[in-house]
Design a protein around this motif. Structure first.
Motif, PDB file in Angstrom:
ATOM      1  N   ASP A 161      55.179   7.033  57.914  1.00  0.00           N
ATOM      2  CA  ASP A 161      54.219   6.576  59.022  1.00  0.00           C
ATOM      3  C   ASP A 161      53.277   5.912  58.271  1.00  0.00           C
ATOM      4  O   ASP A 161      52.635   6.559  57.324  1.00  0.00           O
ATOM      5  CB  ASP A 161      53.813   7.949  59.848  1.00  0.00           C
ATOM      6  CG  ASP A 161      52.855   7.322  60.794  1.00  0.00           C
ATOM      7  OD1 ASP A 161      52.370   6.175  60.984  1.00  0.00           O
ATOM      8  OD2 ASP A 161      52.797   8.263  61.682  1.00  0.00           O
ATOM      9  N   MET A 162      52.954   4.555  58.569  1.00  0.00           N
ATOM     10  CA  MET A 162      52.276   3.970  57.609  1.00  0.00           C
ATOM     11  C   MET A 162      50.865   4.025  58.326  1.00  0.00           C
ATOM     12  O   MET A 162      49.829   3.121  57.667  1.00  0.00           O
ATOM     13  CB  MET A 162      52.560   2.253  57.662  1.00  0.00           C
ATOM     14  CG  MET A 162      54.089   2.224  56.739  1.00  0.00           C
ATOM     15  SD  MET A 162      53.969   2.720  55.020  1.00  0.00           S
ATOM     16  CE  MET A 162      52.706   1.600  54.490  1.00  0.00           C
ATOM     17  N   THR A 163      50.253   4.725  59.147  1.00  0.00           N
ATOM     18  CA  THR A 163      49.251   4.539  60.017  1.00  0.00           C
ATOM     19  C   THR A 163      47.829   4.950  59.023  1.00  0.00           C
ATOM     20  O   THR A 163      46.941   4.189  59.089  1.00  0.00           O
ATOM     21  CB  THR A 163      49.378   5.809  61.164  1.00  0.00           C
ATOM     22  OG1 THR A 163      50.414   5.290  62.033  1.00  0.00           O
ATOM     23  CG2 THR A 163      47.844   5.415  61.947  1.00  0.00           C
ATOM     24  N   ASN A 164      48.089   5.862  58.332  1.00  0.00           N
ATOM     25  CA  ASN A 164      46.732   6.323  57.458  1.00  0.00           C
ATOM     26  C   ASN A 164      46.681   5.226  56.336  1.00  0.00           C
ATOM     27  O   ASN A 164      45.557   4.921  56.079  1.00  0.00           O
ATOM     28  CB  ASN A 164      46.899   7.703  57.133  1.00  0.00           C
ATOM     29  CG  ASN A 164      46.698   8.571  58.180  1.00  0.00           C
ATOM     30  OD1 ASN A 164      46.339   8.271  59.166  1.00  0.00           O
ATOM     31  ND2 ASN A 164      47.241   9.683  57.889  1.00  0.00           N
ATOM     32  N   LEU A 165      47.620   4.640  55.752  1.00  0.00           N
ATOM     33  CA  LEU A 165      47.430   3.746  54.509  1.00  0.00           C
ATOM     34  C   LEU A 165      46.910   2.480  55.159  1.00  0.00           C
ATOM     35  O   LEU A 165      46.263   1.873  54.588  1.00  0.00           O
ATOM     36  CB  LEU A 165      48.808   3.890  53.791  1.00  0.00           C
ATOM     37  CG  LEU A 165      48.758   2.670  52.608  1.00  0.00           C
ATOM     38  CD1 LEU A 165      47.773   3.296  51.548  1.00  0.00           C
ATOM     39  CD2 LEU A 165      50.105   2.623  51.872  1.00  0.00           C
ATOM     40  N   MET A 166      47.565   2.154  56.146  1.00  0.00           N
ATOM     41  CA  MET A 166      46.892   0.674  56.940  1.00  0.00           C
ATOM     42  C   MET A 166      45.559   0.813  57.326  1.00  0.00           C
ATOM     43  O   MET A 166      44.976  -0.199  57.149  1.00  0.00           O
ATOM     44  CB  MET A 166      47.859   0.439  57.794  1.00  0.00           C
ATOM     45  CG  MET A 166      49.440   0.068  57.497  1.00  0.00           C
ATOM     46  SD  MET A 166      50.400  -0.380  58.872  1.00  0.00           S
ATOM     47  CE  MET A 166      49.679  -1.899  59.541  1.00  0.00           C
ATOM     48  N   LYS A 167      45.099   2.043  57.865  1.00  0.00           N
ATOM     49  CA  LYS A 167      43.859   2.306  58.286  1.00  0.00           C
ATOM     50  C   LYS A 167      42.804   2.074  57.096  1.00  0.00           C
ATOM     51  O   LYS A 167      41.843   1.830  57.190  1.00  0.00           O
ATOM     52  CB  LYS A 167      43.784   3.680  58.974  1.00  0.00           C
ATOM     53  CG  LYS A 167      42.226   3.621  59.729  1.00  0.00           C
ATOM     54  CD  LYS A 167      42.162   4.835  60.607  1.00  0.00           C
ATOM     55  CE  LYS A 167      40.999   4.954  61.278  1.00  0.00           C
ATOM     56  NZ  LYS A 167      39.802   5.220  60.249  1.00  0.00           N
TER      57      LYS A 167
END
Length: 443
Positions: A247-253
């Protein structure tokens, strides 16, 4: 007196050959092994003329043991890098008539197949070694009798002829009673079909006629090298690939929140590759076997981490190396990646900048790849494949929500790395990418 003569012969190899030639048991020797492994099959006189006087070369005769009428056929010298081999098969049977230098057995090594030749003409009395035995140069294979009569053994064709007539008679006499000798060549000529025509095309020529709108160009040297290394990788490694999703949510944020401040301070953009590289470093530190490599019968553990980054260029795929990646922060990694990528695209990258590497990361997602099984970059033991980010419905806290997801793949050498270590490595990357705060807390 004998020791003094031996020392003089050793210092003078040409004289030694003349000395050996004067004896009956050495007069038929026609094979000589020169220093370096080459074999001379010329007669004695020609072999003598081969050496200039004085000769810097030493010469050894083919060794075999002799006990009067009996001689031993032994395994010959097989080369400097070959110490032993396996007795694959016997080409003759006990009782068969053999001529001098006729092969009687074959030895298989890790490089070539070597024949064991008969040192004298005679009849095979018995075999000493067995098929499947591991043999070394000088090992006795068979015992040959020089004075055994030539008609002591009946060949298979003669046995069949003897059964048809009810008596075992020599083959030559049987032919004389049936067909005159003068007619044999004539019959053979009539029955022998003409040889097939020799094809005019060579292997380098195209096998199919050229078609319209096709063109043939030489294979680039870089592509040849890539093809050779990848095929060698498939032939050498026991490759297995395991997958996971991130899940790339936190790294993209994290990237979105600090991209402007990052560029202002360090002069480079903050990308996703630095986050995955830091996660890979953490995984390699937790599972050091993935950073190791097999070398012969040993395992080499590396206490350093040099990560190779696969970069696609107009000329082909190159893999520059980021040295000591475990000592770099996000900014150092991004700067090094940008520098090496520019050199690769400009064609100015050096061999030293691509040599080595203990682990490889290949990002096929920049081209839109959803899933793949990357091939190990030898002599490494594993490679991480990144793929495209796709928004997919995921269950989070009991609710179905869209999440930017990426498939990651690890191809590893199963000879060295078990599935347990490979799965733990991918799980570590997943944990770090999904929660980058772990890197700050070393969790």
């Amino acid at each position: 007196m004998a020791s003094h003569l031996a020392r003089r012969l050793i210092r003078r190899p040409v004289s030694a050959l003349f000395f050996l030639r004067s004896y009956g048991h050495a007069r038929h020797i026609s094979h000589y092994i020169l220093r370096g492994g080459s074999v001379c099959t010329k007669p004695m006189r020609e072999a003598m003329e081969f050496f200039p006087r004085p000769s810097p070369y030493k010469c050894w005769s083919r060794s075999f043991a002799s006990d009067g009428d009996l001689v031993d056929a032994v395994v010959p010298y097989m080369g400097e890098s070959i110490t032993d081999g396996t007795l694959a098969t016997f080409l003759k049977k006990p009782g068969d008539r053999v001529e001098m230098d006729e092969p009687i057995a074959q030895i298989e090594t890790d490089k070539v197949t070597i024949d064991v030749a008969s040192p004298e003409a005679g009849v095979i009395q018995k075999f000493i070694a067995k098929e499947g035995d591991t043999v070394t140069p000088g090992t006795k294979v068979a015992v040959i009798s020089k004075s055994a009569p030539s008609d002591t053994h009946v060949s298979p064709s003669d046995e069949k002829l003897g059964k048809d007539t009810g008596a075992a008679v020599p083959a030559e006499k049987k032919i004389d009673t049936q067909v005159p000798k003068s007619e044999v060549p004539k019959v053979d000529k009539l029955k022998t079909p003409p040889p097939p025509p020799v094809p005019k095309t060579s292997p380098s020529e195209p096998q199919l006629p050229p078609k319209e709108k096709e063109r043939r160009v030489p294979l680039p040297r870089l592509r040849k090298r890539v093809a050779t290394r990848l095929k060698d990788s498939q032939n050498t490694f026991a490759m297995l690939t395991t997958f996971n999703e991130v899940d790339m949510t936190n790294l993209m944020k994290l990237r979105s929140d600090y991209k402007d401040a990052f560029v202002e301070k360090h002069g480079v953009k903050l990308g996703l590759m630095s986050g995955f590289l830091k996660a890979a470093v953490s995984g390699l530190q937790n599972q050091p076997i993935i950073n190791a490599v097999i070398d012969g019968d040993d395992i080499i553990y590396r206490d350093y981490i040099d990560v190779s980054i696969a970069v696609g260029t107009p000329k082909g795929l190159v893999v520059p190396v980021i040295r000591n990646a475990d000592r770099m922060n996000f900014a150092d990694i991004e700067k090094e990646i940008n520098t090496l990528a520019k050199k690769a695209n400009n064609g100015t990258i050096s061999i030293d900048e691509m040599a080595g590497g203990t682990f490889t990361i290949s990002n096929g997602g920049v081209y839109g790849s959803l899933l793949s099984t990357p091939i190990i970059n030898p002599p490494q033991s594993a490679i991480l494949g990144m793929h495209s980010i796709v928004s997919r419905p995921m269950v989070v806290d009991g609710n179905i929500v869209p999440r930017p997801m990426m498939y990651i793949a690890l191809t590893y050498d199963h000879r060295l790395i078990d599935g347990r270590e490979a799965v733990f490595f991918l799980r570590r990357i997943k944990d770090v990418v999904e929660d980058p705060r772990r890197l700050l807390l070393d969790l």
